[in-house]
Design a protein around this motif. Structure first.
Motif, mmCIF file in Angstrom:
data_model
loop_
_atom_site.group_PDB
_atom_site.id
_atom_site.type_symbol
_atom_site.label_atom_id
_atom_site.label_comp_id
_atom_site.label_asym_id
_atom_site.label_seq_id
_atom_site.Cartn_x
_atom_site.Cartn_y
_atom_site.Cartn_z
ATOM 1 N N THR A 217 11.839 -3.297 -7.032
ATOM 2 C CA THR A 217 10.995 -3.742 -8.147
ATOM 3 C C THR A 217 11.011 -5.263 -8.254
ATOM 4 O O THR A 217 9.961 -5.905 -8.389
ATOM 5 C CB THR A 217 11.483 -3.115 -9.457
ATOM 6 O OG1 THR A 217 11.424 -1.691 -9.357
ATOM 7 C CG2 THR A 217 10.623 -3.567 -10.633
ATOM 8 N N SER A 220 9.058 -6.826 -5.397
ATOM 9 C CA SER A 220 7.610 -6.735 -5.588
ATOM 10 C C SER A 220 7.128 -7.769 -6.599
ATOM 11 O O SER A 220 6.050 -8.350 -6.434
ATOM 12 C CB SER A 220 7.228 -5.329 -6.057
ATOM 13 O OG SER A 220 7.421 -4.377 -5.032
ATOM 14 N N LEU A 230 0.006 -7.731 -5.014
ATOM 15 C CA LEU A 230 1.114 -6.859 -4.666
ATOM 16 C C LEU A 230 1.220 -6.743 -3.146
ATOM 17 O O LEU A 230 0.244 -6.974 -2.429
ATOM 18 C CB LEU A 230 0.922 -5.487 -5.306
ATOM 19 C CG LEU A 230 1.063 -5.479 -6.833
ATOM 20 C CD1 LEU A 230 0.683 -4.126 -7.414
ATOM 21 C CD2 LEU A 230 2.483 -5.851 -7.239
ATOM 22 N N PRO A 239 4.564 -0.647 -4.685
ATOM 23 C CA PRO A 239 4.538 0.445 -5.655
ATOM 24 C C PRO A 239 3.627 1.557 -5.140
ATOM 25 O O PRO A 239 2.431 1.359 -4.979
ATOM 26 C CB PRO A 239 3.954 -0.221 -6.913
ATOM 27 C CG PRO A 239 4.152 -1.687 -6.715
ATOM 28 C CD PRO A 239 4.060 -1.899 -5.247
ATOM 29 N N GLU A 244 7.053 3.870 -9.977
ATOM 30 C CA GLU A 244 7.291 2.511 -9.495
ATOM 31 C C GLU A 244 6.424 1.506 -10.246
ATOM 32 O O GLU A 244 6.863 0.386 -10.531
ATOM 33 C CB GLU A 244 7.028 2.444 -7.992
ATOM 34 C CG GLU A 244 8.096 3.163 -7.175
ATOM 35 C CD GLU A 244 7.754 3.247 -5.705
ATOM 36 O OE1 GLU A 244 6.569 3.031 -5.359
ATOM 37 O OE2 GLU A 244 8.649 3.527 -4.898
ATOM 38 N N TYR A 245 5.194 1.883 -10.569
ATOM 39 C CA TYR A 245 4.351 1.004 -11.377
ATOM 40 C C TYR A 245 4.924 0.843 -12.779
ATOM 41 O O TYR A 245 4.832 -0.234 -13.386
ATOM 42 C CB TYR A 245 2.920 1.539 -11.439
ATOM 43 C CG TYR A 245 2.059 1.086 -10.283
ATOM 44 C CD1 TYR A 245 1.487 -0.190 -10.283
ATOM 45 C CD2 TYR A 245 1.824 1.896 -9.186
ATOM 46 C CE1 TYR A 245 0.704 -0.621 -9.222
ATOM 47 C CE2 TYR A 245 1.041 1.480 -8.120
ATOM 48 C CZ TYR A 245 0.486 0.209 -8.147
ATOM 49 O OH TYR A 245 -0.281 -0.222 -7.095
ATOM 50 N N GLN A 246 5.511 1.906 -13.324
ATOM 51 C CA GLN A 246 6.151 1.799 -14.629
ATOM 52 C C GLN A 246 7.309 0.805 -14.581
ATOM 53 O O GLN A 246 7.455 -0.041 -15.467
ATOM 54 C CB GLN A 246 6.652 3.171 -15.081
ATOM 55 C CG GLN A 246 5.540 4.129 -15.483
ATOM 56 C CD GLN A 246 6.085 5.501 -15.863
ATOM 57 O OE1 GLN A 246 6.632 6.208 -15.021
ATOM 58 N NE2 GLN A 246 5.952 5.871 -17.125
ATOM 59 N N LEU A 249 5.957 -2.714 -14.351
ATOM 60 C CA LEU A 249 5.428 -3.182 -15.635
ATOM 61 C C LEU A 249 6.568 -3.655 -16.541
ATOM 62 O O LEU A 249 6.458 -4.692 -17.201
ATOM 63 C CB LEU A 249 4.637 -2.068 -16.323
ATOM 64 C CG LEU A 249 3.936 -2.449 -17.634
ATOM 65 C CD1 LEU A 249 2.629 -1.661 -17.794
ATOM 66 C CD2 LEU A 249 4.816 -2.204 -18.850
ATOM 67 N N CYS A 264 -0.392 -3.607 -13.546
ATOM 68 C CA CYS A 264 0.353 -2.343 -13.668
ATOM 69 C C CYS A 264 -0.213 -1.493 -14.798
ATOM 70 O O CYS A 264 -0.344 -0.265 -14.651
ATOM 71 C CB CYS A 264 1.827 -2.628 -13.916
ATOM 72 S SG CYS A 264 2.666 -3.433 -12.542
ATOM 73 N N LYS A 267 -3.388 0.163 -13.667
ATOM 74 C CA LYS A 267 -3.103 1.258 -12.741
ATOM 75 C C LYS A 267 -2.644 2.503 -13.493
ATOM 76 O O LYS A 267 -3.090 3.627 -13.208
ATOM 77 C CB LYS A 267 -2.037 0.820 -11.738
ATOM 78 C CG LYS A 267 -1.539 1.921 -10.802
ATOM 79 C CD LYS A 267 -2.620 2.402 -9.863
ATOM 80 C CE LYS A 267 -2.068 3.415 -8.875
ATOM 81 N NZ LYS A 267 -3.111 3.923 -7.951
ATOM 82 N N LEU A 268 -1.773 2.328 -14.463
ATOM 83 C CA LEU A 268 -1.273 3.465 -15.236
ATOM 84 C C LEU A 268 -2.382 4.077 -16.087
ATOM 85 O O LEU A 268 -2.442 5.298 -16.257
ATOM 86 C CB LEU A 268 -0.101 3.024 -16.115
ATOM 87 C CG LEU A 268 1.147 2.550 -15.360
ATOM 88 C CD1 LEU A 268 2.207 2.070 -16.341
ATOM 89 C CD2 LEU A 268 1.705 3.646 -14.467
#
Length: 355
Positions: A217, A220, A230, A239, A244-246, A249, A264, A267-268
């Motif tokens: 994390t 990234s 990214l 991610p 992984e996005y969580q 973020l 992020c 994306k979510l």
């Protein structure tokens, strides 16, 4: 009586709020307010000392007109620990009526942040400006300096990729990751305070340990800081899952890397909300001040079938208990009667009303 005052810094976008810890004998006011000018705009800083609740609360928001060219004003607050280093893991953050709020348990503040009966909150302001409407977005740069900037960014990214000339290292999850102080300071007010604040000299040679974060994390996030995007598949880990996005973020919010946080969040919003995940997404949105993600979660729950499945779960009810603001918003959105919801006590098999 509780007292606080604003301490300017060399950076015009950053100031410190220094607070004297109220004693039990103080006639503590319900609210202390201070006004200051940051980055050309006037802001109001507020402090609600812990009285009826166990937590101190701090708020910051612009008062009066912001710069006419400003497209967006974002704010961030983080407590400093006893060494003067940002401690983003202490407290939670959320928005109320357009105001950024930091809420921190008094006991955590006492244990980690109080020196000489005072503690400090680092406050930062970022103002994103509209482009000049008279200049079309496809127009070429107006100076040779601007033409050279992409090459400078590329060269810095190459240096980081080769881990050359790095002047700070981070120990994250058992890995050591190097970086360049000026690059991090330019990208993040939290890194700026950590690397160039009062305790910067103690971090000049030693590795800085990052707690509660995976190495992938943090890597990234560093890649985004250097490249503005990214990582690509096939080069280094990217991610690839919603979890992984969580995590990314949370890291972006922790270090106030706003563009990465928005990527992020988008994306979510697009791919991360399901019946199984909506409660955790709503909690994430509330804890890390993600208004778009919160609105997307509520839109998902507006579907009657989704709401019936989610709203009867213990996970959802516990979330509403933990965040009264969410409970009030859910009531308004879904026309829920204003009675206290219940949650099953697993020990007694009895239902207990939420406060």
């Amino acid at each position: 009586m509780a007292a606080c005052h604003i301490v300017p810094t060399r950076d015009s976008n950053i100031f410190r709020l220094r607070v004297r810890l109220p004693s039990s004998e103080d006639a503590t006011p319900e609210l202390l307010e201070l006004s200051t000018v940051v980055a050309g705009c006037r802001f109001r800083t507020l402090y609600w000392p812990a009285r009826t609740s166990p937590s101190d609360k701090f708020g910051i928001r612009p008062t009066g007109p912001v710069l006419k060219a400003a497209a967006k004003v974002s704010t961030h607050m983080v407590l400093l620990d006893k060494t003067g280093t940002p401690a983003p893991s202490i407290g939670t953050r959320f928005h109320v009526d357009g105001m950024f709020v930091l809420c921190a348990p008094r006991e955590d503040v006492k244990a980690n942040c109080v020196v000489d009966n005072h503690f400090v909150v680092l406050c930062s302001v970022n103002i994103e400006h509209h482009s000049d409407p008279a200049i079309p977005p496809w127009a070429p740069p107006s100076s040779s300096t601007e033409n050279e900037l992409p090459h400078l960014a590329h060269n810095l990214a190459v240096l980081w990729g080769k881990q050359e000339l790095t002047d700070v290292s981070f120990d994250v999850g058992g890995e050591s990751l190097g970086a360049h102080r000026l690059v991090l300071a330019a990208a993040s007010p939290v890194f700026r305070a950590e690397l160039y604040g009062p305790m910067a000299e103690s971090n000049m040679t030693s590795s800085i340990t990052i707690q509660d974060m995976e190495a992938s994390t943090f890597r990234s996030m560093l890649h985004f800081i250097y490249h503005g995007s990214l990582p690509d598949a096939g080069k280094i880990a990217i991610p690839s899952t919603i979890a992984e996005y969580q995590h990314l973020l949370v890291a972006a919010d922790r270090y106030a890397v706003e563009r990465l946080k928005k990527i992020c969040e988008d994306k979510l919003c697009a791919d991360g909300i399901t019946v199984d995940s909506v409660v955790s997404m709503l909690e994430l949105a509330e804890q890390h001040v993600c208004s778009n993600l919160k609105a997307r979660c509520f839109s998902f729950l507006a579907d009657g079938d989704n709401f019936k499945v989610v709203a009867t779960s213990g996970e959802y009810l516990r979330l509403m208990q933990s965040f009264p603001n969410l409970l009030a918003e859910a009531r308004d959105r879904f026309k829920i009667p204003h009675e206290k919801p219940t949650i099953m006590d697993p020990g007694s098999h009895k239902k207990t009303r939420l406060c």
